[in-house]
Design a protein around this motif. Sequence first.
Motif, PDB file in Angstrom:
ATOM      1  N   ASP A  26       0.836  -1.205   0.000  1.00 59.61           N
ATOM      2  CA  ASP A  26       0.000   0.000   0.000  1.00 59.61           C
ATOM      3  C   ASP A  26       0.872   1.256   0.000  1.00 59.61           C
ATOM      4  N   LEU A  27       1.842   1.292  -0.908  1.00 61.14           N
ATOM      5  CA  LEU A  27       2.796   2.395  -0.934  1.00 61.14           C
ATOM      6  C   LEU A  27       2.134   3.733  -1.257  1.00 61.14           C
ATOM      7  N   ASN A  28       1.070   3.722  -2.052  1.00 61.66           N
ATOM      8  CA  ASN A  28       0.389   4.993  -2.345  1.00 61.66           C
ATOM      9  C   ASN A  28      -0.213   5.600  -1.088  1.00 61.66           C
ATOM     10  N   GLU A  29      -0.776   4.769  -0.227  1.00 56.77           N
ATOM     11  CA  GLU A  29      -1.325   5.265   1.035  1.00 56.77           C
ATOM     12  C   GLU A  29      -0.208   5.791   1.933  1.00 56.77           C
ATOM     13  N   VAL A  30       0.948   5.122   1.917  1.00 58.25           N
ATOM     14  CA  VAL A  30       2.099   5.594   2.692  1.00 58.25           C
ATOM     15  C   VAL A  30       2.535   6.965   2.188  1.00 58.25           C
ATOM     16  N   ARG A  31       2.584   7.137   0.876  1.00 58.10           N
ATOM     17  CA  ARG A  31       2.968   8.437   0.300  1.00 58.10           C
ATOM     18  C   ARG A  31       1.966   9.517   0.699  1.00 58.10           C
ATOM     19  N   LEU A  32       0.692   9.181   0.599  1.00 57.75           N
ATOM     20  CA  LEU A  32      -0.364  10.150   0.899  1.00 57.75           C
ATOM     21  C   LEU A  32      -0.286  10.622   2.349  1.00 57.75           C
ATOM     22  N   SER A  33      -0.136   9.692   3.268  1.00 56.33           N
ATOM     23  CA  SER A  33      -0.083  10.061   4.687  1.00 56.33           C
ATOM     24  C   SER A  33       1.207  10.802   5.025  1.00 56.33           C
ATOM     25  N   THR A  34       2.301  10.455   4.367  1.00 57.12           N
ATOM     26  CA  THR A  34       3.579  11.134   4.614  1.00 57.12           C
ATOM     27  C   THR A  34       3.520  12.587   4.175  1.00 57.12           C
ATOM     28  N   LEU A  35       2.915  12.833   3.018  1.00 52.05           N
ATOM     29  CA  LEU A  35       2.901  14.172   2.438  1.00 52.05           C
ATOM     30  C   LEU A  35       1.775  15.058   2.955  1.00 52.05           C
ATOM     31  N   ALA A  36       0.814  14.494   3.662  1.00 51.87           N
ATOM     32  CA  ALA A  36      -0.359  15.259   4.102  1.00 51.87           C
ATOM     33  C   ALA A  36      -0.016  16.560   4.843  1.00 51.87           C
ATOM     34  N   PRO A  37       1.018  16.588   5.722  1.00 49.34           N
ATOM     35  CA  PRO A  37       1.317  17.836   6.434  1.00 49.34           C
ATOM     36  C   PRO A  37       2.120  18.852   5.613  1.00 49.34           C
TER      37      PRO A  37
END
Length: 279
Positions: A104-115
């Motif tokens: 689920d790397l896309n979800e990892v990217r999304l949560s990492t970049l959210a802030p």
Amino acid sequence: MENRDGTMRSFCSALLIATLGLSTFAPTTGLANISNAQKRAASRREALLKCTQSLTAAAGGSLVIGAYPSPVAASPTKIADIYDAVAESYDELYGKSKVGATLDLNEVRLSTLAPAKGSVLELGVGTGLNLPFYPSGVTSLSAVDLSPAMLAKAKEKAQYLPPTVKSVEFKVGDVSKLPFPDATFDCVVDTFGLCVFEDPGAVLREARRVLVQGGLLLISETQDSVQSRLMGAVRISDVSRSCRSDDDVIAFVKASGFEVLETETVAGGLFRRVVARNL
């Protein structure tokens, strides 16, 4: 398709359980006359083989079993050569593959970049797989990578950045020697790159230097864990062989002078997501 993904998840979950010694996943037929410890070792080997075969099918290529836990410290020149060689196929393997979907790397990217907000620097941007996930609070993006070929692919994805991003620049360079003045950026981003950098401490100190006071470090990285050490034994390519599997991510961040604001394990414990502040 769903059955294949489910099989892959099951094999790799079973591999983890077997390695922790909580289950004898593999059949022990013919092993009645050996010790329990030997049976558990055989079970782990068979589980690893099955997981390897599963990953091979998902990756569409052959796997190489590497050292355990296989720390790596390649020079910037060597890293650039490795990534230049795989630039054309990188997205297929790490962006669109079933391995990426399983983790689920896309979800990892999304949560990492959210802030992320304001002026952002991304370290080791690669082919730009993060670019579609930047939030609208970002106003400018600078991206650095050692590989010219990877950077060329990243430039093609600039069109997917949010319309709030008014300035974009891509630079070939060594992230341990950033070509920017002090206190330039509001946020520094790094995903899955720290394990590749020869001196992660030097990279994080440079990140702190170019951040404004109170600026954010946003990272998701391979951390030292049972999962990462298992994955460290499974080598899909030169790219995966270039990544250390035993980094203490939090220790690196704190030693570089950051205050950790938020942290969690993601991708089943393989990676650690961190939000840290430049004091």
